[in-house]
Design a protein around this motif. Structure first.
Motif, mmCIF file in Angstrom:
data_model
loop_
_atom_site.group_PDB
_atom_site.id
_atom_site.type_symbol
_atom_site.label_atom_id
_atom_site.label_comp_id
_atom_site.label_asym_id
_atom_site.label_seq_id
_atom_site.Cartn_x
_atom_site.Cartn_y
_atom_site.Cartn_z
ATOM 1 N N LEU A 1 0.830 -1.197 0.000
ATOM 2 C CA LEU A 1 0.000 0.000 0.000
ATOM 3 C C LEU A 1 0.872 1.258 0.000
ATOM 4 C CD1 LEU A 1 -2.676 -0.977 2.693
ATOM 5 C CD2 LEU A 1 -3.046 -0.763 0.220
ATOM 6 N N PRO A 2 0.530 2.256 -0.798
ATOM 7 C CA PRO A 2 1.260 3.523 -0.764
ATOM 8 C C PRO A 2 1.013 4.249 0.557
ATOM 9 C CG PRO A 2 -0.625 3.662 -2.242
ATOM 10 C CD PRO A 2 -0.544 2.244 -1.806
ATOM 11 N N VAL A 3 2.033 4.982 1.028
ATOM 12 C CA VAL A 3 1.976 5.593 2.356
ATOM 13 C C VAL A 3 2.441 7.042 2.314
ATOM 14 C CG1 VAL A 3 2.768 5.443 4.754
ATOM 15 C CG2 VAL A 3 2.570 3.358 3.384
ATOM 16 N N LEU A 4 1.689 7.918 2.954
ATOM 17 C CA LEU A 4 2.181 9.246 3.324
ATOM 18 C C LEU A 4 2.444 9.181 4.816
ATOM 19 C CD1 LEU A 4 2.823 12.229 2.916
ATOM 20 C CD2 LEU A 4 0.390 12.738 3.139
ATOM 21 N N GLU B 1 11.625 -1.345 1.960
ATOM 22 C CA GLU B 1 11.054 -0.745 0.758
ATOM 23 C C GLU B 1 11.837 -1.182 -0.481
ATOM 24 O OE1 GLU B 1 9.181 3.523 -0.445
ATOM 25 O OE2 GLU B 1 11.262 3.574 0.226
ATOM 26 N N GLN B 2 13.157 -1.261 -0.357
ATOM 27 C CA GLN B 2 13.958 -1.697 -1.506
ATOM 28 C C GLN B 2 13.643 -3.141 -1.895
ATOM 29 O OE1 GLN B 2 18.241 -0.059 -1.535
ATOM 30 N NE2 GLN B 2 17.563 0.343 0.552
ATOM 31 N N ARG B 3 13.322 -3.962 -0.895
ATOM 32 C CA ARG B 3 12.959 -5.353 -1.207
ATOM 33 C C ARG B 3 11.669 -5.414 -2.015
ATOM 34 N NH1 ARG B 3 15.038 -6.339 4.065
ATOM 35 N NH2 ARG B 3 12.946 -6.247 5.004
ATOM 36 N N ARG C 1 9.204 2.299 -4.901
ATOM 37 C CA ARG C 1 8.921 3.194 -3.788
ATOM 38 C C ARG C 1 7.458 3.100 -3.378
ATOM 39 N NH1 ARG C 1 10.501 9.300 -4.534
ATOM 40 N NH2 ARG C 1 9.174 9.333 -2.660
ATOM 41 N N ARG C 2 7.242 3.209 -2.072
ATOM 42 C CA ARG C 2 5.885 3.244 -1.551
ATOM 43 C C ARG C 2 5.664 4.413 -0.600
ATOM 44 N NH1 ARG C 2 2.891 2.112 -4.804
ATOM 45 N NH2 ARG C 2 1.907 0.124 -5.199
ATOM 46 N N GLY D 1 7.665 13.269 -4.121
ATOM 47 C CA GLY D 1 7.911 13.954 -2.865
ATOM 48 C C GLY D 1 9.054 13.368 -2.062
ATOM 49 N N PRO D 2 9.222 13.844 -0.814
ATOM 50 C CA PRO D 2 10.310 13.369 0.042
ATOM 51 C C PRO D 2 10.237 11.849 0.212
ATOM 52 C CG PRO D 2 9.234 15.285 1.007
ATOM 53 C CD PRO D 2 8.397 14.863 -0.151
ATOM 54 N N SER D 3 11.353 11.189 0.009
ATOM 55 C CA SER D 3 11.394 9.728 0.026
ATOM 56 C C SER D 3 11.796 9.187 1.388
ATOM 57 C CB SER D 3 12.396 9.231 -1.017
ATOM 58 O OG SER D 3 13.721 9.587 -0.620
ATOM 59 N N ALA D 4 11.750 7.860 1.505
ATOM 60 C CA ALA D 4 12.235 7.219 2.726
ATOM 61 C C ALA D 4 13.704 7.547 2.958
ATOM 62 C CB ALA D 4 12.026 5.709 2.641
#
Length: 339
Positions: free
Chosen positions: A94-97, A116-118, A122-123, A301-304
């Motif tokens: 699921l995508p996350v903010l 996330e890389q696994r 990007r999520r 936007g800003p990433s992990a």
């Protein structure tokens, strides 16, 4: 997606920030609805759920993510709960903010990066909302043109009228200056390499035990310097200001040049009471951008990585705060996944 492409969102955390996001999605944002809310306080969760039509209340984040009609997750719970919620969202792709912090420390943020890389894509978008503020966006665009030459220094001021009773000296760094950490990395497109924290005599109006204000200095990988005045008990309002000093000029934002009124014996304008009022439009723009990108199947936007970098700089800042010494930032090399 539900309702002919409408994004169904589960909001985790129904405190001040979470409840405001529920209102925002329900009343301001297009293309999305609040499908579920989550809080360990069941009564509070139900009260917030009742403000949005068709919204269900949960006490377990995983159960909310599995609920019918949930397509994405907005995390606004306290920082220590973020890692578990993020990993649960990853399990469901699921995508996350995720509101800042990504997680409270670099080690847990690194675990999120690796998870996330696994996934292979990007999520996560991290909620550093200053990137969506009109004035800061204008400053970023101006610096990108090169018209003023290379940025040499940033002078930042971050002032709050007062703090919550639970606010600690450490939170000046981890809850407040963290915004300048991300803002500086974004504006300069450089990593922060060292942090120094200087402490004047505390404000006599600060709560006992709170060492406020503080002057925080960043050095960057590109040779720039950043000064941050952090004053959490200034008493008169909320201000966030930044001046970029470049080779051929300067540019400043945050002066709040709104309406000025002349009155007998004086003139002036208003000062925002808190961050919710000052950055209301930035929050609206941030969430709308996330919804729009998610509906397109994209993550912007800003990433992990930005969340991890901020956590690493925070850790250096907390060490510098305790020792008074110039402290190096310890972080991994940026993975190709986030370039």
């Amino acid at each position: 997606m539900t309702q002919q492409g409408t994004l169904g969102i589960a909001v985790i955390g129904t405190g001040k920030m979470g409840a405001d996001h529920v209102r925002r999605i329900d009343e301001v944002i297009s293309g999305a609805r609040v499908a579920a809310v989550v809080d360990i306080d069941e009564t509070r969760a139900k009260a917030v759920a009742d403000t949005a039509e068709g919204c269900r209340a949960f006490t377990d984040p995983a159960a909310a993510m599995d609920a019918p009609g949930v397509d994405a997750v907005l995390i606004a719970s306290p920082g220590p709960a973020h890692e578990a919620a993020l990993l649960s969202a990853f399990e469901r792709d699921l995508p996350v903010l995720c509101e800042k912090p990504l997680t409270p420390d670099a080690a847990s943020a690194l675990r999120v990066l690796e998870a996330e890389q696994r996934l292979g894509h990007r999520r996560v978008q991290v909620g550093f909302m200053r990137r969506y503020d009109t004035e800061f966006m204008e400053l970023k665009a101006l610096l990108a043109t090169g018209e003023l030459g290379r940025p040499l220094m940033l002078h930042c001021r971050h002032r709050n009228a007062s703090t919550h009773p639970y606010f600690t000296t450490e939170m000046l760094i981890s809850d407040s200056v963290v915004h300048e950490m991300d803002q500086s990395r974004w504006l300069l497109e450089q990593e922060i390499t060292t942090v120094t924290v200087l402490k004047p005599t505390p404000n006599s109006h600060a709560p006992e035990g709170l060492s406020d204000p503080q002057l925080v200095i960043f050095e960057t990988s590109g040779g720039a310097l950043v000064s941050v005045e952090m004053f959490a008990t200034c008493g008169f309002g909320y201000q966030v200001q930044t001046e970029a000093v470049c080779e051929r000029g300067t540019a400043r934002v945050g002066d709040a040049h709104g309406m000025l009124v002349n009155r007998p014996g004086g003139w002036g304008g208003g000062i925002a009471p808190d961050f919710v009022a000052r950055f209301a439009e930035a929050y609206d723009r941030e969430v709308q951008a996330w919804v729009d990108a998610t509906r397109r199947g994209e993550v912007e936007g800003p990433s992990a990585w930005d969340g991890y970098a901020a956590a690493a700089v925070c850790e250096a800042g907390l060490r510098a705060q305790k020792t008074g010494e110039r402290t190096p930032v310890e972080m991994i090399e940026r993975p190709a996944f986030y370039r």
